[in-house]
Design an enzyme around this catalytic site. Structure first.
Site, PDB file in Angstrom:
ATOM      1  N   ASP A   1      33.160  24.421  30.433  1.00  0.00           N
ATOM      2  CA  ASP A   1      33.923  25.598  30.887  1.00  0.00           C
ATOM      3  C   ASP A   1      33.541  26.804  30.062  1.00  0.00           C
ATOM      4  O   ASP A   1      34.194  27.133  29.096  1.00  0.00           O
ATOM      5  CB  ASP A   1      35.422  25.330  30.784  1.00  0.00           C
ATOM      6  CG  ASP A   1      36.238  26.526  31.271  1.00  0.00           C
ATOM      7  OD1 ASP A   1      35.667  27.412  31.937  1.00  0.00           O
ATOM      8  OD2 ASP A   1      37.438  26.578  30.978  1.00  0.00           O
TER       9      ASP A   1
ATOM     10  N   ASP B   1      33.053  33.667  27.174  1.00  0.00           N
ATOM     11  CA  ASP B   1      34.176  33.375  26.276  1.00  0.00           C
ATOM     12  C   ASP B   1      34.677  31.955  26.513  1.00  0.00           C
ATOM     13  O   ASP B   1      34.391  31.333  27.548  1.00  0.00           O
ATOM     14  CB  ASP B   1      35.316  34.385  26.477  1.00  0.00           C
ATOM     15  CG  ASP B   1      35.878  34.385  27.896  1.00  0.00           C
ATOM     16  OD1 ASP B   1      35.096  34.198  28.852  1.00  0.00           O
ATOM     17  OD2 ASP B   1      37.095  34.573  28.065  1.00  0.00           O
TER      18      ASP B   1
ATOM     19  N   GLU C   1      36.909  36.000  30.659  1.00  0.00           N
ATOM     20  CA  GLU C   1      37.428  35.253  31.813  1.00  0.00           C
ATOM     21  C   GLU C   1      38.695  34.512  31.441  1.00  0.00           C
ATOM     22  O   GLU C   1      39.580  34.321  32.269  1.00  0.00           O
ATOM     23  CB  GLU C   1      36.369  34.268  32.332  1.00  0.00           C
ATOM     24  CG  GLU C   1      36.682  33.671  33.699  1.00  0.00           C
ATOM     25  CD  GLU C   1      37.593  32.455  33.674  1.00  0.00           C
ATOM     26  OE1 GLU C   1      38.151  32.113  34.715  1.00  0.00           O
ATOM     27  OE2 GLU C   1      37.778  31.847  32.585  1.00  0.00           O
ATOM     28  N   GLU C   2      38.770  34.061  30.188  1.00  0.00           N
ATOM     29  CA  GLU C   2      39.863  33.162  29.798  1.00  0.00           C
ATOM     30  C   GLU C   2      41.193  33.880  29.575  1.00  0.00           C
ATOM     31  O   GLU C   2      42.211  33.239  29.356  1.00  0.00           O
ATOM     32  CB  GLU C   2      39.479  32.348  28.556  1.00  0.00           C
ATOM     33  CG  GLU C   2      38.310  31.380  28.785  1.00  0.00           C
ATOM     34  CD  GLU C   2      38.656  30.225  29.717  1.00  0.00           C
ATOM     35  OE1 GLU C   2      39.809  30.135  30.177  1.00  0.00           O
ATOM     36  OE2 GLU C   2      37.754  29.407  29.997  1.00  0.00           O
TER      37      GLU C   2
ATOM     38  N   HIS D   1      30.903  32.981  32.553  1.00  0.00           N
ATOM     39  CA  HIS D   1      31.574  33.677  31.449  1.00  0.00           C
ATOM     40  C   HIS D   1      31.080  33.145  30.110  1.00  0.00           C
ATOM     41  O   HIS D   1      30.607  32.010  30.008  1.00  0.00           O
ATOM     42  CB  HIS D   1      33.102  33.638  31.577  1.00  0.00           C
ATOM     43  CG  HIS D   1      33.766  32.291  31.555  1.00  0.00           C
ATOM     44  ND1 HIS D   1      34.023  31.596  30.395  1.00  0.00           N
ATOM     45  CD2 HIS D   1      34.266  31.512  32.564  1.00  0.00           C
ATOM     46  CE1 HIS D   1      34.670  30.467  30.693  1.00  0.00           C
ATOM     47  NE2 HIS D   1      34.809  30.388  31.999  1.00  0.00           N
TER      48      HIS D   1
END
Ligand SMILES: [Zn+2]
Length: 454
Positions: A121, A91, A155-156, A89
């Site tokens: 992350d 974001d 994703e977040e 991802h």
């Protein structure tokens, strides 16, 4: 124990992946959960430019303005051969710059580490997967199965403008039998000095609920014997916080604990539901939290809204509770747990909203598992893969629900510990060392060649 950081030549792989992650960090695609945030189109543009001239066609999907995901594919020669999707991802979650030692969106390279929100992350993997894909294409790689690279938005939050959307509507572009995404692959020393490499094979579900507690309004100058919704809500919060759901020694937990090669005296109580919670007290708190979450349904009250004015007895409080479910649990199980937690207050509480996103798991007797194991051993000789349940959600769930086998993996140097990584996820001073960036890049190249043939 192999030392991957010295036995493999660095060369320009390190420079290339370091440069790419620095740019991804500086794009600051901060996803605060609102539709207008993220603006991942900046990183989709960056990656489109990065793939230019490599011979790979890229496609872009943008279900909402600014929420762009990018797909790059190397078509396989055999339509029957299993395909592999590498998904990262773009974001990131917000960062409070006042608490950081360096600019969270500066992407600075300091003493061999790249600093910034997303460093672990998961822009590290998003960048290394892109570099591996481009290098494979440039080398003339012609696999039997298709290799798909996906840099995905959103994703977040809940993936509505990213993986959830793509898995629903664009399966021709992103569908694959096998998927790798975050995270895993942090080397943990085990018994006999051999390294263990955790692989996320499943993840807990989330069941986010809003509970409404009602009372009777009145003048706050005469509080005696009033029915104050805020006072009732306080007791509801206390009961939820104190509730102790059963310990569930499920198969993935057992395989993880037995696979880590920990001393028997530590393992035995952690496999015994009657001794489990007491045993947590002897562990570092970060590890105890993780272990507890792996084996329990968790209930965390996180947001409260209530009351209208200082001099009015409140008649309504809405309480949001973040509930994380174990494999097999669904909304009715959660409702039963809440009823037990609330006891005689259960009928004062109404669940007015719930978002049930159940747990997902993939098997480990698969060709991708075997490929990851073989390739990992070429970086860290004698290492073992260990299956692990993620306590948070990843985009893997959308693909598991379509029948794909999905794992969370990567490969890291031994410069940071498992605890360090746990602290940095959504935490302060997030950073990644350049050896880890290079290792993951080389891992993806080797896995693609091993798994996809050609
Ligand atoms: Zn992530």
């Amino acid at each position: 124990m192999g030392d991957a950081t010295t036995t493999r030549a660095g060369g320009d792989v390190t420079g290339e992946v370091t440069d790419l992650i620095q740019h991804l960090i500086r794009n600051a695609c901060v996803n605060d959960g609102s539709v207008g945030s993220g603006f991942e189109v900046r990183s989709a543009d960056l990656l489109a430019g990065y793939f230019e001239g490599s011979g790979i066609d890229v496609e872009r999907y943008e279900p909402e303005p600014g929420r762009a995901s990018l797909v790059a594919r190397i078509e396989g020669s055999n339509p029957d051969a299993p395909g592999l999707l590498l998904m990262g991802h773009t974001d990131v979650v917000p960062a409070n710059a006042d608490r950081w030692r360096h600019d969270p969106f500066g992407g600075e390279l300091i003493d061999g580490e790249v600093w910034g929100r997303g460093a672990v992350d998961m822009l590290n993997l998003t960048a290394s997967m892109a570099v591996a894909t481009r290098r494979l294409a440039a080398s003339g790689f012609r696999p039997e199965g298709t290799l798909t690279y996906l840099a995905v938005a959103d994703e977040e939050a809940l993936g509505a403008y990213g993986a959830d959307h793509l898995a629903r509507h664009e399966l021709d572009a992103v569908g694959a039998d096998f998927v790798i995404t975050e995270s895993g692959g942090i080397p943990v020393p085990g018994g006999g000095g051999e390294l263990r490499l955790p692989v996320l094979v499943g993840e807990k579900g989330s069941c986010w609920c809003t509970l409404r507690i009602t009372g009777t309004p009145g003048h706050a100058s005469q509080p005696y014997a009033t029915d104050n919704a805020l006072v009732t809500a306080a007791e509801v919060v206390r009961r939820i916080a104190e509730y102790r759901p059963q310990t569930d020694i499920h198969a993935t937990w057992r395989r993880f604990l037995e696979g880590m090669g920990l001393p028997d005296e530590m393992v035995a109580p952690l496999l015994d539901p009657d001794r489990f919670v007491d045993a947590l007290a002897d562990l570092p708190v970060g590890m105890a939290r993780q272990f507890h979450a792996c084996t329990h349904t968790t209930l965390a009250p996180t947001v409260a809204h209530g009351g209208t004015k200082t001099n009015v007895i409140p008649d309504q409080v809405d309480l949001q509770v973040d509930i994380r479910t174990l494999p097999g649990q669904t909304l009715p199980d959660v409702q039963a747990l809440l009823a037990e937690a609330l006891g005689d207050l259960a009928d004062r509480v109404e669940m007015v909203d719930s978002h049930d996103d159940p747990s997902t798991e993939s098997p480990i007797d698969t060709p991708l598992w075997d490929a990851l194991d073989r390739v990992s051993k070429s970086f860290y000789s004698g290492s073992h893969l260990v299956p692990m349940l993620s306590v948070g959600a990843t985009d893997a769930r959308f693909f598991r629900r379509l029948g794909a086998t999905a794992y969370g993996f990567g490969l890291f140097s031994q410069k940071l510990t498992f605890e360090d990584f746990g602290r940095m996820f959504h935490g302060d001073d997030e950073r990644v060392d350049t050896d880890s960036l290079r290792l993951s890049t080389e891992l993806w190249e080797a896995v693609a060649r091993d798994f996809l043939g050609g």
